[in-house]
Design a protein around this motif. Structure first.
Motif, PDB file in Angstrom:
ATOM      1  N   GLU A   1       0.202  11.969  47.856  1.00 42.06           N
ATOM      2  CA  GLU A   1       1.133  12.695  48.739  1.00 42.06           C
ATOM      3  C   GLU A   1       0.520  13.083  50.076  1.00 42.06           C
ATOM      4  O   GLU A   1       1.238  13.332  51.031  1.00 42.06           O
ATOM      5  N   VAL A   2      -0.815  13.172  50.141  1.00 41.21           N
ATOM      6  CA  VAL A   2      -1.452  13.569  51.400  1.00 41.21           C
ATOM      7  C   VAL A   2      -2.213  12.400  52.026  1.00 41.21           C
ATOM      8  O   VAL A   2      -2.005  12.065  53.195  1.00 41.21           O
ATOM      9  N   LEU A   3      -3.096  11.771  51.229  1.00 41.87           N
ATOM     10  CA  LEU A   3      -3.983  10.772  51.836  1.00 41.87           C
ATOM     11  C   LEU A   3      -3.295   9.432  52.129  1.00 41.87           C
ATOM     12  O   LEU A   3      -3.433   8.888  53.229  1.00 41.87           O
ATOM     13  N   LEU A   4      -2.574   8.909  51.132  1.00 39.43           N
ATOM     14  CA  LEU A   4      -1.981   7.580  51.347  1.00 39.43           C
ATOM     15  C   LEU A   4      -0.957   7.576  52.496  1.00 39.43           C
ATOM     16  O   LEU A   4      -0.928   6.605  53.272  1.00 39.43           O
ATOM     17  N   PRO A   5      -0.157   8.649  52.652  1.00 40.80           N
ATOM     18  CA  PRO A   5       0.735   8.660  53.833  1.00 40.80           C
ATOM     19  C   PRO A   5      -0.045   8.613  55.159  1.00 40.80           C
ATOM     20  O   PRO A   5       0.400   7.960  56.111  1.00 40.80           O
ATOM     21  N   ILE A   6      -1.228   9.279  55.207  1.00 40.28           N
ATOM     22  CA  ILE A   6      -2.040   9.193  56.436  1.00 40.28           C
ATOM     23  C   ILE A   6      -2.516   7.751  56.620  1.00 40.28           C
ATOM     24  O   ILE A   6      -2.448   7.188  57.710  1.00 40.28           O
ATOM     25  N   ALA A   7      -2.966   7.155  55.523  1.00 38.87           N
ATOM     26  CA  ALA A   7      -3.437   5.760  55.591  1.00 38.87           C
ATOM     27  C   ALA A   7      -2.323   4.854  56.116  1.00 38.87           C
ATOM     28  O   ALA A   7      -2.559   3.989  56.972  1.00 38.87           O
ATOM     29  N   GLU A   8      -1.108   5.082  55.612  1.00 38.11           N
ATOM     30  CA  GLU A   8       0.012   4.228  56.051  1.00 38.11           C
ATOM     31  C   GLU A   8       0.286   4.379  57.552  1.00 38.11           C
ATOM     32  O   GLU A   8       0.724   3.439  58.193  1.00 38.11           O
ATOM     33  N   GLN A   9      -0.010   5.571  58.068  1.00 38.45           N
ATOM     34  CA  GLN A   9       0.218   5.787  59.504  1.00 38.45           C
ATOM     35  C   GLN A   9      -0.864   5.168  60.372  1.00 38.45           C
ATOM     36  O   GLN A   9      -0.584   4.656  61.449  1.00 38.45           O
ATOM     37  N   VAL A  10      -2.135   5.267  59.925  1.00 40.90           N
ATOM     38  CA  VAL A  10      -3.217   4.946  60.859  1.00 40.90           C
ATOM     39  C   VAL A  10      -3.874   3.579  60.657  1.00 40.90           C
ATOM     40  O   VAL A  10      -4.495   3.052  61.581  1.00 40.90           O
ATOM     41  N   LEU A  11      -3.783   3.014  59.442  1.00 43.03           N
ATOM     42  CA  LEU A  11      -4.501   1.752  59.230  1.00 43.03           C
ATOM     43  C   LEU A  11      -3.779   0.590  59.921  1.00 43.03           C
ATOM     44  O   LEU A  11      -2.551   0.563  60.007  1.00 43.03           O
ATOM     45  N   LEU A  12      -4.585  -0.341  60.376  1.00 45.53           N
ATOM     46  CA  LEU A  12      -4.037  -1.504  61.075  1.00 45.53           C
ATOM     47  C   LEU A  12      -3.835  -2.647  60.072  1.00 45.53           C
ATOM     48  O   LEU A  12      -4.432  -2.634  58.990  1.00 45.53           O
ATOM     49  N   PRO A  13      -3.018  -3.632  60.438  1.00 47.08           N
ATOM     50  CA  PRO A  13      -2.786  -4.749  59.504  1.00 47.08           C
ATOM     51  C   PRO A  13      -4.088  -5.378  59.004  1.00 47.08           C
ATOM     52  O   PRO A  13      -4.200  -5.728  57.826  1.00 47.08           O
ATOM     53  N   GLU A  14      -5.111  -5.489  59.914  1.00 50.79           N
ATOM     54  CA  GLU A  14      -6.360  -6.115  59.436  1.00 50.79           C
ATOM     55  C   GLU A  14      -7.096  -5.224  58.426  1.00 50.79           C
ATOM     56  O   GLU A  14      -7.786  -5.723  57.542  1.00 50.79           O
ATOM     57  N   ASP A  15      -6.928  -3.897  58.552  1.00 55.77           N
ATOM     58  CA  ASP A  15      -7.530  -2.996  57.558  1.00 55.77           C
ATOM     59  C   ASP A  15      -6.905  -3.246  56.185  1.00 55.77           C
ATOM     60  O   ASP A  15      -7.598  -3.354  55.175  1.00 55.77           O
ATOM     61  N   TRP A  16      -5.574  -3.322  56.163  1.00 54.37           N
ATOM     62  CA  TRP A  16      -4.871  -3.538  54.883  1.00 54.37           C
ATOM     63  C   TRP A  16      -5.248  -4.884  54.276  1.00 54.37           C
ATOM     64  O   TRP A  16      -5.394  -4.999  53.068  1.00 54.37           O
ATOM     65  N   ARG A  17      -5.398  -5.893  55.173  1.00 50.27           N
ATOM     66  CA  ARG A  17      -5.758  -7.225  54.675  1.00 50.27           C
ATOM     67  C   ARG A  17      -7.126  -7.174  54.004  1.00 50.27           C
ATOM     68  O   ARG A  17      -7.323  -7.672  52.905  1.00 50.27           O
TER      69      ARG A  17
END
Ligand SMILES: [Fe+2]
Ligand SMILES: [Fe+2]
Length: 191
Positions: free
Chosen positions: A132-148
């Protein structure tokens, strides 16, 4: 996003085992017959799977990747890392109290039940904070290459220690727990 769905799947498996532990703690608390084999298998799973496969993904990859993109999660990440460490210590307490209960019987039931309740509650809170706290931040700030890159690491393409082969044993153990746990927890024989 693959990395997110892998983390969420692992949280679901851990949540299922926590639910099972809570059920068994309730049986012990009420003085009912409890299948210690199932309790031991669940404790073994929750003691070893997060340490070997789940926390390394977070501590070693997810957290630093988020911190590379923002400082906004620093405080929550420090708290989550500390909770990973505390969780390892807390499960030792549960295991020790289980030994006392097995050798000493009913007089040792309540300390075991209390340590299980504490452990379960802390772990659930930990997972909630991540979801509820960390993953929403990740979804906002990570770039497509980070997710890849996270997706590849978590699937074992970049880090064989986190790979599918290495975790098959744990998937088998999870299936084993479901097979030996009596209903309503699993599909094993009635207690
Ligand atoms: Fe975590
Ligand atoms: Fe987690």
């Amino acid at each position: 996003m693959k990395a997110l769905s892998i983390l969420r799947q692992e949280h679901s498996a851990l949540t299922a085992v926590l639910h099972g532990l809570q059920f068994l703690a309730g049986q012990i608390e009420r003085g009912e017959k409890c299948d210690i084999r199932v309790l031991r298998a669940m404790l073994f799973y929750i003691d070893s799977f997060p340490d070997r496969f789940h926390h390394p993904k977070e501590d070693g990859y997810l957290f630093p990747t988020i911190q590379k993109r923002t400082g906004a999660a620093d405080a929550v990440i420090a708290k989550l890392e500390e909770e990973h460490h505390q969780g390892m210590l807390a499960i030792r307490v549960v295991e020790q109290r289980l030994l006392h209960y097995e050798e000493g019987g009913a007089a040792y039931a309540m300390p075991l039940v209390q340590s299980l309740h504490d452990y379960i509650e802390a772990y659930r809170r930990h997972i909630r904070t991540e979801e509820e706290v960390l993953l929403p931040i990740a979804e906002q700030v990570l770039l497509p290459e980070d997710w890849r890159e996270l997706g590849e690491v978590f699937s074992g393409h970049l880090d064989p220690l986190l790979g599918l082969d290495a975790r098959q044993g744990f998937d088998r153990l999870f299936t084993h727990i479901v097979n030996i746990a009596p209903p309503p927890l699993g599909v094993g024989p009635e207690a």
